[in-house]
Scaffold this active site. Structure first.
Site, PDB file in Angstrom:
ATOM      1  N   HIS A 178      28.751  51.193  44.694  1.00  0.00           N
ATOM      2  CA  HIS A 178      28.793  52.082  43.522  1.00  0.00           C
ATOM      3  C   HIS A 178      27.451  52.797  43.328  1.00  0.00           C
ATOM      4  CE1 HIS A 178      32.690  51.447  41.645  1.00  0.00           C
ATOM      5  NE2 HIS A 178      32.548  50.135  41.623  1.00  0.00           N
ATOM      6  N   GLY A 214      32.202  42.301  37.699  1.00  0.00           N
ATOM      7  CA  GLY A 214      31.009  43.065  38.060  1.00  0.00           C
ATOM      8  C   GLY A 214      31.099  44.458  37.463  1.00  0.00           C
ATOM      9  N   GLN A 235      29.258  53.523  37.036  1.00  0.00           N
ATOM     10  CA  GLN A 235      30.628  53.461  36.501  1.00  0.00           C
ATOM     11  C   GLN A 235      30.670  53.830  35.018  1.00  0.00           C
ATOM     12  OE1 GLN A 235      31.309  49.319  38.342  1.00  0.00           O
ATOM     13  NE2 GLN A 235      33.363  50.173  38.287  1.00  0.00           N
ATOM     14  N   CYS A 271      38.862  47.227  41.350  1.00  0.00           N
ATOM     15  CA  CYS A 271      37.725  47.969  40.771  1.00  0.00           C
ATOM     16  C   CYS A 271      38.111  48.414  39.371  1.00  0.00           C
ATOM     17  CB  CYS A 271      37.398  49.186  41.648  1.00  0.00           C
ATOM     18  SG  CYS A 271      36.005  50.150  41.054  1.00  0.00           S
ATOM     19  N   LEU A 272      37.202  48.209  38.414  1.00  0.00           N
ATOM     20  CA  LEU A 272      37.491  48.607  37.038  1.00  0.00           C
ATOM     21  C   LEU A 272      37.627  50.124  36.928  1.00  0.00           C
ATOM     22  CD1 LEU A 272      35.106  46.167  35.120  1.00  0.00           C
ATOM     23  CD2 LEU A 272      37.553  45.917  35.561  1.00  0.00           C
ATOM     24  N   HIS A 307      30.326  45.357  46.928  1.00  0.00           N
ATOM     25  CA  HIS A 307      31.168  46.318  46.220  1.00  0.00           C
ATOM     26  C   HIS A 307      30.332  47.064  45.164  1.00  0.00           C
ATOM     27  CE1 HIS A 307      35.072  47.343  44.022  1.00  0.00           C
ATOM     28  NE2 HIS A 307      34.148  47.582  43.102  1.00  0.00           N
ATOM     29  N   GLU A 308      29.535  46.301  44.385  1.00  0.00           N
ATOM     30  CA  GLU A 308      28.731  46.930  43.316  1.00  0.00           C
ATOM     31  C   GLU A 308      27.630  47.803  43.899  1.00  0.00           C
ATOM     32  OE1 GLU A 308      30.004  46.848  40.515  1.00  0.00           O
ATOM     33  OE2 GLU A 308      31.326  45.146  40.860  1.00  0.00           O
TER      34      GLU A 308
HETATM   35  O1  K1U Z   1      33.062  47.090  40.299  1.00  0.00           O
HETATM   36  C1  K1U Z   1      33.997  46.778  39.583  1.00  0.00           C
HETATM   37  O2  K1U Z   1      34.723  47.648  39.147  1.00  0.00           O
HETATM   38  C2  K1U Z   1      34.262  45.339  39.223  1.00  0.00           C
HETATM   39  C3  K1U Z   1      35.205  44.637  40.175  1.00  0.00           C
HETATM   40  C4  K1U Z   1      34.386  43.712  41.051  1.00  0.00           C
HETATM   41  C5  K1U Z   1      35.083  43.180  42.280  1.00  0.00           C
HETATM   42  C6  K1U Z   1      36.220  42.407  42.192  1.00  0.00           C
HETATM   43  C7  K1U Z   1      36.808  41.905  43.340  1.00  0.00           C
HETATM   44  C8  K1U Z   1      36.251  42.159  44.564  1.00  0.00           C
HETATM   45  C9  K1U Z   1      35.127  42.942  44.635  1.00  0.00           C
HETATM   46  C10 K1U Z   1      34.541  43.439  43.491  1.00  0.00           C
HETATM   47  C11 K1U Z   1      36.178  43.832  39.324  1.00  0.00           C
HETATM   48  O3  K1U Z   1      35.813  42.981  38.592  1.00  0.00           O
HETATM   49  S1  K1U Z   1      37.834  44.243  39.442  1.00  0.00           S
HETATM   50  C12 K1U Z   1      38.681  42.964  38.524  1.00  0.00           C
HETATM   51  C13 K1U Z   1      38.940  41.819  39.411  1.00  0.00           C
HETATM   52  O4  K1U Z   1      39.274  42.007  40.556  1.00  0.00           O
HETATM   53  C14 K1U Z   1      38.819  40.438  38.956  1.00  0.00           C
HETATM   54  C15 K1U Z   1      38.732  40.145  37.622  1.00  0.00           C
HETATM   55  C16 K1U Z   1      38.604  38.819  37.218  1.00  0.00           C
HETATM   56  C17 K1U Z   1      38.558  37.809  38.166  1.00  0.00           C
HETATM   57  C18 K1U Z   1      38.648  38.128  39.516  1.00  0.00           C
HETATM   58  C19 K1U Z   1      38.779  39.447  39.910  1.00  0.00           C
HETATM   59 ZN    ZN Z   2      34.134  48.841  41.433  1.00  0.00          ZN
END
Ligand code: K1U
Ligand code: ZN
Length: 201
Positions: free
Chosen positions: A167, A73, A78, A121-122, A163-164
């Site tokens: 943001h 996401g 961001q 979170c990225l 979560h998004e």
């Molecule tokens: O908002 C963001 O920074 C993206 C975030 C979204 C998210 C992940 C997990 C729970 C809630 C929200 C991410 O993508 S972080 C990377 C990550 O956790 C992931 C990546 C690939 C597969 C599964 C998870």
């Molecule tokens: Zn995030």
């Protein structure tokens, strides 16, 4: 005017193709993802009044940047853009699953039942911590063609939406973490500062 089946099928294909980008991770993604401590992450996003090609191009660039970072996401703040736009793809390894684009999303219902899940979170790379949130949500939004939609979500998609959407309001998942000891440890280990967390009351 009535449209032929062939026309409707062509439009459906065009819509599907309108936002899709390659999921192969780019070495130089088009947008920079800002990290904890940067002020852009704390500013609220504004509603999008017109969904046009510039919004779709921004969504494509956000998807390219999200795939490059291996996320599921990404919200516009961001990448320093304060518009109510987010992209999601829970199936990043499968090229045939289309991504989801949510414009002006609103939570119109949430379950009383809650769930704990280890979020990432990225914008806070490397930090993964438990957060409690409603297990199910109902949302309204506009899609990438500007069409109004409603959706019920549970599981990982409900988690990612919440979560998004945080943001879009300048809220980060670390603000919701209740285990302070683990939070401080994880932040320091990954080079972040505890002072950049805005505890929710
Ligand atoms: O908002 C963001 O920074 C993206 C975030 C979204 C998210 C992940 C997990 C729970 C809630 C929200 C991410 O993508 S972080 C990377 C990550 O956790 C992931 C990546 C690939 C597969 C599964 C998870
Ligand atoms: Zn995030």
């Amino acid at each position: 005017m009535a449209r032929s089946f062939a026309q409707l099928a062509r439009n459906a294909e065009k819509d599907k193709a309108s936002i899709a980008v390659s999921k192969d991770p780019l070495e130089s993604p088009p947008l920079e993802i800002h990290t904890l401590g940067h002020r852009v992450l704390r500013k609220s996003a504004r509603r999008i009044s017109k969904v046009d090609e510039s919004i779709r191009e921004l969504a494509r660039d956000m998807l390219r940047s999200m795939y490059a970072a291996k996320g599921i996401g990404l919200a516009a703040p961001q990448v320093g853009i304060h518009k109510q736009l987010l992209v999601m793809d829970l199936d990043i390894e499968n090229p045939s699953t289309p991504p989801l684009v949510l414009i002006n999303p609103e939570i119109i219902g949430s379950s009383a039942s809650v769930e704990t899940y280890e979020e990432g979170c990225l914008s806070i790379p490397g930090v993964y911590l438990d957060v409690v949130r409603p297990s199910e949500v109902k949302i309204s939004f506009r899609d990438e063609m500007g069409r109004p939609k409603k959706m019920n979500a549970d599981g990982l998609i409900a988690r990612c939406i919440q979560h998004e959407m945080d943001h879009l309001n300048g809220v980060l998942f670390v603000d919701r973490v209740s285990d302070q000891e683990s939070l401080n440890k994880e932040l320091i280990e990954h080079g972040f500062r505890n002072e950049d967390v805005h505890k929710l009351s």
